[in-house]
Design a protein around this motif. Sequence first.
Motif, PDB file in Angstrom:
ATOM      1  N   GLY A 120       0.801  -1.219   0.000  1.00  0.00           N
ATOM      2  CA  GLY A 120       0.000   0.000   0.000  1.00  0.00           C
ATOM      3  C   GLY A 120       0.831   1.265   0.000  1.00  0.00           C
ATOM      4  O   GLY A 120       0.294   2.362   0.181  1.00  0.00           O
ATOM      5  N   GLU A 121       2.137   1.139  -0.212  1.00  0.00           N
ATOM      6  CA  GLU A 121       3.001   2.321  -0.241  1.00  0.00           C
ATOM      7  C   GLU A 121       2.897   3.074  -1.562  1.00  0.00           C
ATOM      8  O   GLU A 121       3.164   4.265  -1.609  1.00  0.00           O
ATOM      9  N   ARG A 122       2.555   2.364  -2.619  1.00  0.00           N
ATOM     10  CA  ARG A 122       2.332   2.964  -3.943  1.00  0.00           C
ATOM     11  C   ARG A 122       0.850   2.819  -4.233  1.00  0.00           C
ATOM     12  O   ARG A 122       0.349   1.727  -4.433  1.00  0.00           O
ATOM     13  N   LEU A 123       0.141   3.945  -4.265  1.00  0.00           N
ATOM     14  CA  LEU A 123      -1.317   3.888  -4.345  1.00  0.00           C
ATOM     15  C   LEU A 123      -1.881   4.035  -5.749  1.00  0.00           C
ATOM     16  O   LEU A 123      -3.029   3.684  -5.988  1.00  0.00           O
ATOM     17  N   HIS A 124      -1.117   4.570  -6.683  1.00  0.00           N
ATOM     18  CA  HIS A 124      -1.669   4.861  -8.003  1.00  0.00           C
ATOM     19  C   HIS A 124      -0.805   4.281  -9.129  1.00  0.00           C
ATOM     20  O   HIS A 124      -0.153   5.025  -9.850  1.00  0.00           O
ATOM     21  N   PRO A 125      -0.835   2.952  -9.300  1.00  0.00           N
ATOM     22  CA  PRO A 125      -0.070   2.373 -10.406  1.00  0.00           C
ATOM     23  C   PRO A 125      -0.696   2.778 -11.738  1.00  0.00           C
ATOM     24  O   PRO A 125      -1.913   3.020 -11.814  1.00  0.00           O
ATOM     25  N   SER A 126       0.112   2.849 -12.757  1.00  0.00           N
ATOM     26  CA  SER A 126      -0.424   3.207 -14.078  1.00  0.00           C
ATOM     27  C   SER A 126      -1.297   2.078 -14.600  1.00  0.00           C
ATOM     28  O   SER A 126      -1.143   0.913 -14.225  1.00  0.00           O
ATOM     29  N   ARG A 127      -2.217   2.428 -15.486  1.00  0.00           N
ATOM     30  CA  ARG A 127      -3.081   1.415 -16.106  1.00  0.00           C
ATOM     31  C   ARG A 127      -2.221   0.400 -16.855  1.00  0.00           C
ATOM     32  O   ARG A 127      -2.484  -0.800 -16.817  1.00  0.00           O
ATOM     33  N   ASP A 128      -1.176   0.879 -17.513  1.00  0.00           N
ATOM     34  CA  ASP A 128      -0.287  -0.011 -18.252  1.00  0.00           C
ATOM     35  C   ASP A 128       0.338  -1.052 -17.321  1.00  0.00           C
ATOM     36  O   ASP A 128       0.377  -2.237 -17.650  1.00  0.00           O
ATOM     37  N   LEU A 129       0.820  -0.625 -16.172  1.00  0.00           N
ATOM     38  CA  LEU A 129       1.420  -1.564 -15.222  1.00  0.00           C
ATOM     39  C   LEU A 129       0.378  -2.559 -14.720  1.00  0.00           C
ATOM     40  O   LEU A 129       0.658  -3.763 -14.631  1.00  0.00           O
ATOM     41  N   VAL A 130      -0.817  -2.096 -14.414  1.00  0.00           N
ATOM     42  CA  VAL A 130      -1.864  -2.994 -13.924  1.00  0.00           C
ATOM     43  C   VAL A 130      -2.216  -4.022 -15.002  1.00  0.00           C
ATOM     44  O   VAL A 130      -2.379  -5.207 -14.717  1.00  0.00           O
TER      45      VAL A 130
END
Length: 90
Positions: free
Chosen positions: A38-48
């Motif tokens: 939960g330290e990185r809250l906004h991964p890119s759509r590409d990464l997801v």
Amino acid sequence: MSFADTLRELRNKARMTKYRLAQDDGVDPAHVGRLEGGERLHPSRDLVLRMGQALLDYSGEISLKDVDQLLRSAGYGPVPRGRISIINLK
């Protein structure tokens, strides 16, 4: 459910290590750990999408519905069904 919880749940369902997921996504294993923590809250759509593809490719336990859940938990819409070339259907 949060993105961190969803990612961890799906990775465990796929029986995939953080290291393997990171390797398949082309990211540092510590980054996967930060996402799950939960330290990185906004991964890119590409990464997801790349993580979803890696989970699909690695395990027959993961479905496109699971990838949609991962996308939604990150704040994105589901995989467009007309764009099969982006992600494999299972």
